[in-house]
Design an enzyme around this catalytic site. Structure first.
Site, PDB file in Angstrom:
ATOM      1  CE  LYS A 171      -2.250  -1.015   3.786  1.00  0.00           C
ATOM      2  NZ  LYS A 171      -1.700  -2.343   4.067  1.00  0.00           N
ATOM      3  CD  GLU A 230       2.828   6.095   7.908  1.00  0.00           C
ATOM      4  OE1 GLU A 230       3.849   6.274   7.245  1.00  0.00           O
ATOM      5  OE2 GLU A 230       2.116   5.086   7.782  1.00  0.00           O
ATOM      6  NE  ARG A 231       4.907  -0.797  11.592  1.00  0.00           N
ATOM      7  CZ  ARG A 231       3.834  -0.980  10.819  1.00  0.00           C
ATOM      8  NH1 ARG A 231       3.583  -0.139   9.835  1.00  0.00           N
ATOM      9  NH2 ARG A 231       3.026  -1.990  11.026  1.00  0.00           N
TER      10      ARG A 231
END
Length: 458
Positions: A157, A183-184
Protein backbone atom coordinates in the site's frame (compact mmCIF):
# COMPACT_ATOMS: atom_id res chain seq x y z
CA UNK A 1 -8.36 39.13 28.66
CA UNK A 2 -11.34 37.41 30.32
CA UNK A 3 -10.99 34.37 28.04
CA UNK A 4 -7.41 33.79 29.17
CA UNK A 5 -8.43 34.14 32.79
CA UNK A 6 -10.98 31.28 32.49
CA UNK A 7 -9.20 28.74 34.70
CA UNK A 8 -10.40 25.62 36.44
CA UNK A 9 -9.04 22.74 38.47
CA UNK A 10 -8.37 19.13 37.52
CA UNK A 11 -10.84 16.78 39.23
CA UNK A 12 -9.52 13.41 38.02
CA UNK A 13 -6.92 11.95 35.64
CA UNK A 14 -7.40 8.45 34.20
CA UNK A 15 -4.76 7.83 31.55
CA UNK A 16 -5.67 10.18 28.67
CA UNK A 17 -9.06 11.13 30.15
CA UNK A 18 -9.08 14.30 32.25
CA UNK A 19 -12.07 15.75 34.12
CA UNK A 20 -11.89 19.41 35.09
CA UNK A 21 -14.16 21.80 36.99
CA UNK A 22 -14.72 25.39 35.82
CA UNK A 23 -16.67 27.62 38.22
CA UNK A 24 -16.73 30.78 36.05
CA UNK A 25 -17.62 29.59 32.58
CA UNK A 26 -17.80 26.19 30.91
CA UNK A 27 -15.42 25.80 27.91
CA UNK A 28 -17.04 24.93 24.58
CA UNK A 29 -16.81 21.43 23.08
CA UNK A 30 -13.54 21.04 21.05
CA UNK A 31 -11.89 23.90 23.00
CA UNK A 32 -8.22 23.36 23.85
CA UNK A 33 -7.23 23.42 27.53
CA UNK A 34 -3.64 23.67 28.74
CA UNK A 35 -2.06 22.68 32.03
CA UNK A 36 1.24 21.56 33.51
CA UNK A 37 4.25 23.54 34.72
CA UNK A 38 5.05 24.81 31.20
CA UNK A 39 1.50 24.50 29.84
CA UNK A 40 2.81 21.51 27.86
CA UNK A 41 -0.19 19.20 28.48
CA UNK A 42 -2.88 19.79 25.83
CA UNK A 43 -6.46 18.58 26.37
CA UNK A 44 -9.43 18.78 23.98
CA UNK A 45 -12.91 19.11 25.52
CA UNK A 46 -15.06 16.12 24.54
CA UNK A 47 -18.21 16.35 26.67
CA UNK A 48 -19.89 18.40 29.36
CA UNK A 49 -20.59 16.20 32.38
CA UNK A 50 -22.65 18.81 34.23
CA UNK A 51 -23.01 22.59 34.52
CA UNK A 52 -19.46 23.02 35.81
CA UNK A 53 -17.48 19.90 34.78
CA UNK A 54 -15.98 18.91 31.44
CA UNK A 55 -14.39 15.67 30.31
CA UNK A 56 -11.52 15.96 27.84
CA UNK A 57 -9.06 13.77 25.96
CA UNK A 58 -5.36 14.59 26.31
CA UNK A 59 -3.49 15.02 23.01
CA UNK A 60 -0.14 14.75 24.82
CA UNK A 61 1.10 12.45 27.63
CA UNK A 62 -0.38 13.32 31.03
CA UNK A 63 2.56 12.29 33.25
CA UNK A 64 2.92 14.61 36.20
CA UNK A 65 -0.67 15.90 36.10
CA UNK A 66 -2.34 15.73 39.51
CA UNK A 67 -5.74 16.48 41.04
CA UNK A 68 -6.38 20.13 41.93
CA UNK A 69 -3.80 21.29 39.33
CA UNK A 70 -4.75 24.53 37.57
CA UNK A 71 -6.07 24.17 34.01
CA UNK A 72 -6.60 27.04 31.54
CA UNK A 73 -9.18 27.36 28.74
CA UNK A 74 -7.50 28.86 25.65
CA UNK A 75 -10.90 29.79 24.20
CA UNK A 76 -10.05 28.27 20.81
CA UNK A 77 -10.29 24.83 19.19
CA UNK A 78 -7.10 23.14 17.90
CA UNK A 79 -5.64 25.36 15.14
CA UNK A 80 -2.96 24.70 12.53
CA UNK A 81 -1.08 27.07 10.18
CA UNK A 82 -2.06 27.23 6.49
CA UNK A 83 -0.32 28.84 3.50
CA UNK A 84 2.38 28.37 0.87
CA UNK A 85 5.04 28.46 3.61
CA UNK A 86 4.02 24.91 4.54
CA UNK A 87 5.42 23.35 1.35
CA UNK A 88 8.44 21.12 1.89
CA UNK A 89 7.88 20.91 5.65
CA UNK A 90 6.81 18.23 8.18
CA UNK A 91 4.29 18.91 10.95
CA UNK A 92 2.68 17.21 13.92
CA UNK A 93 -1.01 17.35 14.86
CA UNK A 94 -0.57 20.81 16.50
CA UNK A 95 0.84 22.31 13.29
CA UNK A 96 4.32 22.53 14.84
CA UNK A 97 7.25 21.75 12.48
CA UNK A 98 9.13 18.57 13.44
CA UNK A 99 11.89 18.82 10.80
CA UNK A 100 14.18 21.17 12.82
CA UNK A 101 14.00 23.90 10.17
CA UNK A 102 12.51 26.64 12.30
CA UNK A 103 9.00 27.92 12.91
CA UNK A 104 6.40 28.55 10.18
CA UNK A 105 4.53 31.84 10.08
CA UNK A 106 1.08 31.28 8.61
CA UNK A 107 -2.56 32.08 9.24
CA UNK A 108 -4.01 29.78 11.91
CA UNK A 109 -7.25 27.91 11.16
CA UNK A 110 -9.42 25.62 13.26
CA UNK A 111 -9.18 21.96 12.26
CA UNK A 112 -12.98 21.66 12.67
CA UNK A 113 -14.41 23.07 9.42
CA UNK A 114 -17.83 22.42 7.87
CA UNK A 115 -17.90 20.51 4.54
CA UNK A 116 -18.37 22.47 1.30
CA UNK A 117 -22.13 23.12 0.68
CA UNK A 118 -23.64 21.03 -2.14
CA UNK A 119 -24.36 24.18 -4.15
CA UNK A 120 -20.61 24.94 -4.39
CA UNK A 121 -19.45 21.42 -5.28
CA UNK A 122 -18.56 20.64 -8.88
CA UNK A 123 -20.94 18.34 -10.75
CA UNK A 124 -18.51 17.41 -13.54
CA UNK A 125 -16.87 13.99 -13.29
CA UNK A 126 -13.29 13.88 -14.59
CA UNK A 127 -10.71 11.10 -14.51
CA UNK A 128 -7.47 11.66 -12.60
CA UNK A 129 -4.64 9.82 -14.36
CA UNK A 130 -1.95 8.26 -12.18
CA UNK A 131 0.37 6.78 -14.84
CA UNK A 132 -0.11 3.30 -13.31
CA UNK A 133 -1.64 0.92 -15.87
CA UNK A 134 -3.64 -1.38 -13.60
CA UNK A 135 -5.34 1.59 -11.88
CA UNK A 136 -5.95 3.83 -14.92
CA UNK A 137 -7.48 1.02 -17.03
CA UNK A 138 -9.57 -0.98 -14.53
CA UNK A 139 -10.19 1.36 -11.55
CA UNK A 140 -9.70 4.96 -12.76
CA UNK A 141 -9.65 7.61 -10.02
CA UNK A 142 -12.01 10.58 -9.93
CA UNK A 143 -10.60 14.09 -9.78
CA UNK A 144 -11.86 15.37 -6.46
CA UNK A 145 -12.96 11.87 -5.45
CA UNK A 146 -11.89 9.40 -2.81
CA UNK A 147 -10.08 6.20 -3.66
CA UNK A 148 -9.40 3.44 -1.18
CA UNK A 149 -6.32 1.26 -1.26
CA UNK A 150 -7.36 -1.94 0.49
CA UNK A 151 -4.93 -4.62 1.58
CA UNK A 152 -3.51 -6.55 4.50
CA UNK A 153 -0.05 -6.00 5.94
CA UNK A 154 2.91 -6.08 3.56
CA UNK A 155 1.19 -6.15 0.14
CA UNK A 156 2.48 -2.75 -1.02
CA UNK A 157 0.00 0.00 0.00
CA UNK A 158 2.67 2.51 1.04
CA UNK A 159 4.82 1.82 -2.06
CA UNK A 160 1.81 2.48 -4.32
CA UNK A 161 1.06 5.72 -2.44
CA UNK A 162 4.63 7.04 -2.76
CA UNK A 163 4.59 6.23 -6.49
CA UNK A 164 1.36 8.22 -6.90
CA UNK A 165 2.86 11.20 -5.05
CA UNK A 166 5.88 11.02 -7.38
CA UNK A 167 3.69 10.84 -10.52
CA UNK A 168 1.34 13.61 -9.36
CA UNK A 169 4.10 16.10 -8.68
CA UNK A 170 5.87 15.28 -11.96
CA UNK A 171 2.78 14.87 -14.15
CA UNK A 172 0.22 17.30 -12.70
CA UNK A 173 2.40 19.96 -11.04
CA UNK A 174 -0.06 19.87 -8.15
CA UNK A 175 0.40 19.97 -4.40
CA UNK A 176 0.63 16.72 -2.45
CA UNK A 177 -0.24 16.43 1.21
CA UNK A 178 0.79 13.24 2.98
CA UNK A 179 -1.00 12.47 6.22
CA UNK A 180 0.47 9.67 8.32
CA UNK A 181 -2.12 8.47 10.83
CA UNK A 182 -0.55 6.06 13.27
CA UNK A 183 2.56 5.77 11.09
CA UNK A 184 5.69 4.06 12.32
CA UNK A 185 8.35 6.79 12.64
CA UNK A 186 10.67 4.57 10.54
CA UNK A 187 8.19 4.68 7.62
CA UNK A 188 7.82 8.46 7.89
CA UNK A 189 11.57 8.97 7.94
CA UNK A 190 12.08 6.69 4.90
CA UNK A 191 9.30 8.46 3.00
CA UNK A 192 10.87 11.85 3.76
CA UNK A 193 14.27 10.70 2.42
CA UNK A 194 12.67 9.08 -0.67
CA UNK A 195 10.79 12.26 -1.55
CA UNK A 196 13.85 14.40 -0.92
CA UNK A 197 15.94 12.27 -3.31
CA UNK A 198 13.11 12.17 -5.89
CA UNK A 199 12.99 15.99 -5.85
CA UNK A 200 9.25 16.17 -5.06
CA UNK A 201 9.43 17.45 -1.47
CA UNK A 202 9.15 21.13 -2.45
CA UNK A 203 5.54 20.57 -3.54
CA UNK A 204 4.59 18.38 -0.60
CA UNK A 205 3.39 18.94 2.96
CA UNK A 206 3.73 16.08 5.42
CA UNK A 207 1.69 15.73 8.63
CA UNK A 208 2.30 12.90 11.08
CA UNK A 209 0.43 11.56 14.08
CA UNK A 210 2.86 8.80 14.96
CA UNK A 211 2.09 5.39 16.38
CA UNK A 212 3.61 6.20 19.77
CA UNK A 213 1.49 9.35 20.25
CA UNK A 214 -1.70 9.46 22.31
CA UNK A 215 -4.96 8.27 20.66
CA UNK A 216 -6.32 11.84 20.79
CA UNK A 217 -3.45 13.11 18.60
CA UNK A 218 -3.81 10.26 16.10
CA UNK A 219 -7.57 10.87 15.98
CA UNK A 220 -7.15 14.57 15.06
CA UNK A 221 -4.19 14.46 12.65
CA UNK A 222 -6.46 13.70 9.65
CA UNK A 223 -8.49 16.85 10.33
CA UNK A 224 -5.29 18.90 10.64
CA UNK A 225 -4.00 17.70 7.23
CA UNK A 226 -7.41 18.29 5.63
CA UNK A 227 -7.47 21.89 6.90
CA UNK A 228 -4.09 22.50 5.19
CA UNK A 229 -5.40 20.86 1.99
CA UNK A 230 -8.53 23.04 2.01
CA UNK A 231 -6.36 26.18 1.93
CA UNK A 232 -4.66 25.06 -1.31
CA UNK A 233 -8.03 24.17 -2.86
CA UNK A 234 -10.11 27.18 -1.76
CA UNK A 235 -7.56 30.03 -1.40
CA UNK A 236 -4.70 29.05 -3.74
CA UNK A 237 -7.18 27.38 -6.19
CA UNK A 238 -4.91 24.44 -6.85
CA UNK A 239 -5.53 20.74 -7.25
CA UNK A 240 -4.41 18.80 -4.20
CA UNK A 241 -3.56 15.12 -3.86
CA UNK A 242 -4.23 14.09 -0.26
CA UNK A 243 -2.69 10.78 0.78
CA UNK A 244 -3.85 9.20 3.99
CA UNK A 245 -1.94 6.28 5.39
CA UNK A 246 -3.78 4.68 7.12
CA UNK A 247 -7.53 5.35 7.52
CA UNK A 248 -7.96 2.21 9.62
CA UNK A 249 -5.66 3.73 12.24
CA UNK A 250 -7.96 6.78 12.35
CA UNK A 251 -10.89 4.45 13.16
CA UNK A 252 -8.67 2.60 15.65
CA UNK A 253 -7.73 5.87 17.41
CA UNK A 254 -11.43 6.78 17.56
CA UNK A 255 -12.12 3.39 19.10
CA UNK A 256 -9.45 3.99 21.75
CA UNK A 257 -10.84 7.47 22.53
CA UNK A 258 -14.37 6.04 22.75
CA UNK A 259 -13.20 3.29 25.13
CA UNK A 260 -11.40 5.81 27.32
CA UNK A 261 -14.57 7.93 27.46
CA UNK A 262 -16.48 4.90 28.76
CA UNK A 263 -18.82 4.46 25.76
CA UNK A 264 -20.21 0.98 25.20
CA UNK A 265 -18.61 -0.62 22.13
CA UNK A 266 -20.70 -1.82 19.18
CA UNK A 267 -20.01 -4.77 16.88
CA UNK A 268 -16.49 -6.28 17.08
CA UNK A 269 -15.44 -3.73 19.69
CA UNK A 270 -15.63 -0.63 17.45
CA UNK A 271 -17.00 2.64 18.79
CA UNK A 272 -20.76 3.27 18.35
CA UNK A 273 -20.02 6.62 16.65
CA UNK A 274 -17.64 5.21 13.99
CA UNK A 275 -19.90 6.03 11.01
CA UNK A 276 -20.35 9.65 12.12
CA UNK A 277 -16.66 10.22 12.86
CA UNK A 278 -15.58 8.79 9.50
CA UNK A 279 -18.20 10.89 7.66
CA UNK A 280 -17.03 14.10 9.39
CA UNK A 281 -13.59 13.51 7.89
CA UNK A 282 -14.58 12.12 4.46
CA UNK A 283 -17.33 14.61 3.58
CA UNK A 284 -14.81 17.50 3.62
CA UNK A 285 -12.95 15.89 0.70
CA UNK A 286 -14.55 17.01 -2.57
CA UNK A 287 -13.99 19.15 -5.67
CA UNK A 288 -15.35 22.66 -6.10
CA UNK A 289 -15.44 24.91 -9.16
CA UNK A 290 -12.10 26.40 -8.01
CA UNK A 291 -10.01 23.31 -7.28
CA UNK A 292 -10.15 19.74 -6.08
CA UNK A 293 -8.88 17.56 -3.26
CA UNK A 294 -8.33 14.09 -4.68
CA UNK A 295 -7.81 11.67 -1.84
CA UNK A 296 -6.13 8.28 -1.88
CA UNK A 297 -6.49 6.43 1.37
CA UNK A 298 -4.67 3.29 2.39
CA UNK A 299 -7.04 1.04 4.30
CA UNK A 300 -5.59 -1.79 6.35
CA UNK A 301 -8.03 -4.71 6.31
CA UNK A 302 -7.81 -6.66 9.60
CA UNK A 303 -6.94 -10.32 8.86
CA UNK A 304 -7.81 -9.70 5.16
CA UNK A 305 -11.52 -9.74 6.17
CA UNK A 306 -13.48 -7.34 3.94
CA UNK A 307 -16.64 -7.76 6.06
CA UNK A 308 -14.94 -6.03 9.01
CA UNK A 309 -17.00 -2.94 10.01
CA UNK A 310 -14.00 -0.62 9.48
CA UNK A 311 -13.69 -1.73 5.83
CA UNK A 312 -17.47 -1.76 5.22
CA UNK A 313 -17.95 1.82 6.53
CA UNK A 314 -15.01 3.10 4.48
CA UNK A 315 -16.31 1.48 1.25
CA UNK A 316 -19.44 3.66 1.31
CA UNK A 317 -17.46 6.91 0.89
CA UNK A 318 -15.28 5.87 -2.04
CA UNK A 319 -15.61 6.44 -5.78
CA UNK A 320 -12.84 3.93 -6.58
CA UNK A 321 -11.68 0.83 -4.73
CA UNK A 322 -8.21 -0.58 -5.39
CA UNK A 323 -7.79 -3.98 -3.75
CA UNK A 324 -4.30 -5.36 -3.27
CA UNK A 325 -3.98 -9.14 -3.41
CA UNK A 326 -1.55 -11.20 -1.35
CA UNK A 327 -1.76 -13.96 -4.00
CA UNK A 328 -0.55 -11.63 -6.78
CA UNK A 329 2.23 -10.33 -4.52
CA UNK A 330 3.38 -13.91 -3.85
CA UNK A 331 3.52 -14.53 -7.63
CA UNK A 332 5.76 -11.47 -8.06
CA UNK A 333 3.10 -9.53 -10.01
CA UNK A 334 3.66 -5.96 -8.76
CA UNK A 335 1.80 -3.67 -8.24
CA UNK A 336 -0.25 -6.43 -6.61
CA UNK A 337 -3.60 -4.92 -7.69
CA UNK A 338 -6.44 -7.47 -7.75
CA UNK A 339 -7.65 -6.90 -11.32
CA UNK A 340 -11.13 -8.36 -10.75
CA UNK A 341 -11.96 -6.92 -7.31
CA UNK A 342 -10.74 -3.37 -8.03
CA UNK A 343 -13.64 -1.24 -9.27
CA UNK A 344 -14.46 2.40 -9.96
CA UNK A 345 -17.64 4.42 -10.43
CA UNK A 346 -15.78 6.33 -13.15
CA UNK A 347 -15.74 3.30 -15.46
CA UNK A 348 -18.88 4.20 -17.42
CA UNK A 349 -19.13 4.94 -21.15
CA UNK A 350 -20.38 8.49 -20.43
CA UNK A 351 -17.33 9.35 -18.28
CA UNK A 352 -14.43 7.14 -19.34
CA UNK A 353 -15.49 6.91 -23.00
CA UNK A 354 -16.91 4.07 -25.08
CA UNK A 355 -13.54 2.55 -26.07
CA UNK A 356 -12.10 2.53 -22.53
CA UNK A 357 -15.29 0.95 -21.15
CA UNK A 358 -15.36 -1.74 -23.87
CA UNK A 359 -11.70 -2.71 -23.39
CA UNK A 360 -12.08 -2.84 -19.58
CA UNK A 361 -15.16 -5.07 -19.84
CA UNK A 362 -13.37 -7.42 -22.25
CA UNK A 363 -10.36 -7.63 -19.89
CA UNK A 364 -12.64 -8.49 -16.96
CA UNK A 365 -14.48 -11.14 -19.03
CA UNK A 366 -11.17 -12.76 -20.09
CA UNK A 367 -9.78 -12.76 -16.53
CA UNK A 368 -13.07 -14.12 -15.12
CA UNK A 369 -13.07 -17.08 -17.51
CA UNK A 370 -9.41 -17.77 -16.64
CA UNK A 371 -10.30 -17.68 -12.92
CA UNK A 372 -13.09 -20.25 -13.51
CA UNK A 373 -10.79 -22.52 -15.51
CA UNK A 374 -7.94 -22.53 -12.94
CA UNK A 375 -9.34 -25.57 -11.05
CA UNK A 376 -9.62 -27.61 -14.25
CA UNK A 377 -6.08 -26.63 -15.29
CA UNK A 378 -4.75 -27.62 -11.84
CA UNK A 379 -6.40 -31.06 -12.02
CA UNK A 380 -6.20 -32.02 -15.69
CA UNK A 381 -3.69 -29.66 -17.29
CA UNK A 382 -4.16 -26.93 -19.89
CA UNK A 383 -4.09 -29.44 -22.80
CA UNK A 384 -7.56 -30.75 -21.79
CA UNK A 385 -9.21 -27.39 -22.49
CA UNK A 386 -10.89 -26.55 -25.80
CA UNK A 387 -8.87 -24.54 -28.32
CA UNK A 388 -10.91 -21.39 -27.60
CA UNK A 389 -10.47 -21.74 -23.80
CA UNK A 390 -6.73 -22.23 -24.24
CA UNK A 391 -6.56 -18.98 -26.21
CA UNK A 392 -8.44 -17.15 -23.44
CA UNK A 393 -6.03 -18.53 -20.81
CA UNK A 394 -2.97 -17.41 -22.83
CA UNK A 395 -4.55 -13.95 -23.30
CA UNK A 396 -5.36 -13.63 -19.57
CA UNK A 397 -1.83 -14.62 -18.50
CA UNK A 398 -0.32 -12.04 -20.87
CA UNK A 399 -2.72 -9.37 -19.57
CA UNK A 400 -1.74 -10.15 -15.97
CA UNK A 401 1.93 -9.68 -16.82
CA UNK A 402 1.30 -6.52 -18.87
CA UNK A 403 -0.35 -4.96 -15.80
CA UNK A 404 2.93 -5.23 -13.85
CA UNK A 405 5.01 -2.07 -13.92
CA UNK A 406 8.43 -0.93 -12.64
CA UNK A 407 8.09 2.00 -10.20
CA UNK A 408 10.31 5.07 -9.83
CA UNK A 409 10.23 4.72 -6.04
CA UNK A 410 11.53 1.13 -6.10
CA UNK A 411 14.38 1.61 -8.62
CA UNK A 412 17.07 1.09 -5.98
CA UNK A 413 15.53 -2.28 -4.97
CA UNK A 414 14.59 -3.74 -8.37
CA UNK A 415 17.29 -2.23 -10.60
CA UNK A 416 14.53 -1.51 -13.16
CA UNK A 417 13.96 2.03 -14.39
CA UNK A 418 10.52 3.38 -13.41
CA UNK A 419 7.83 3.87 -16.04
CA UNK A 420 4.89 6.28 -16.19
CA UNK A 421 2.39 5.03 -18.80
CA UNK A 422 -0.28 7.21 -20.41
CA UNK A 423 -3.85 5.93 -20.47
CA UNK A 424 -3.77 5.76 -24.29
CA UNK A 425 -0.64 3.56 -24.28
CA UNK A 426 -2.12 1.28 -21.62
CA UNK A 427 -5.43 0.89 -23.50
CA UNK A 428 -3.80 0.22 -26.87
CA UNK A 429 -1.50 -2.37 -25.23
CA UNK A 430 -4.47 -4.20 -23.69
CA UNK A 431 -6.38 -4.02 -26.99
CA UNK A 432 -3.49 -5.58 -28.92
CA UNK A 433 -3.13 -8.40 -26.37
CA UNK A 434 -6.88 -9.09 -26.59
CA UNK A 435 -6.55 -9.21 -30.41
CA UNK A 436 -3.87 -11.95 -30.02
CA UNK A 437 -1.09 -9.83 -31.53
CA UNK A 438 1.29 -11.17 -28.87
CA UNK A 439 0.15 -14.82 -28.91
CA UNK A 440 3.58 -15.94 -30.18
CA UNK A 441 5.56 -13.90 -27.63
CA UNK A 442 6.77 -15.53 -24.40
CA UNK A 443 4.80 -14.24 -21.38
CA UNK A 444 8.03 -13.00 -19.81
CA UNK A 445 8.41 -10.38 -22.58
CA UNK A 446 5.35 -8.56 -21.20
CA UNK A 447 6.50 -8.67 -17.55
CA UNK A 448 7.63 -5.40 -15.89
CA UNK A 449 7.46 -3.16 -18.96
CA UNK A 450 5.89 0.24 -19.54
CA UNK A 451 4.06 0.59 -22.88
CA UNK A 452 3.51 -2.50 -25.07
CA UNK A 453 6.18 -1.38 -27.59
CA UNK A 454 8.88 -2.32 -25.09
CA UNK A 455 7.96 -5.98 -25.59
CA UNK A 456 9.66 -5.77 -29.01
CA UNK A 457 12.88 -4.29 -27.63
CA UNK A 458 13.51 -6.79 -24.87
Amino acid sequence: MNDQANTGTVVSVRGSVVDARFTRRLPHIYNILRCGDRQEIVIEVSTHLDAKTIRGIALTPTQGLARNAEITDTGNPLRVPVGKELLGRIFNVFGEPIDYKGAVQGELRSIHQPPVPLSQQSTVSEIFQTGIKAIDVLAPLERGGKAGLFGGAGVGKTVLITEMINNTVKGHQGVSIFCGIGERCREGEELYRDMLSAGVLNNTVMVFGQMNESPGARFRVGHAALTMAEYFRDDARQDVLLMMDNIFRFIQAGSEVSGLMGQLPSRLGYQPTMGTELAELEERICNTTMGAITSIQAVYVPADDFTDPSAVHTFGHLSATIVLSRKRASEGLYPAVDLLQSVSKMLMPTIAGERHYRIAQEIRRTLNIYEDLKDIIAMLGIAELSREDQRIVYRARRLERFFTQPFFTTEQFTGLQGRMVTLEDALSGCERILNDEFANYPESKLYMIGSIDEAHIL
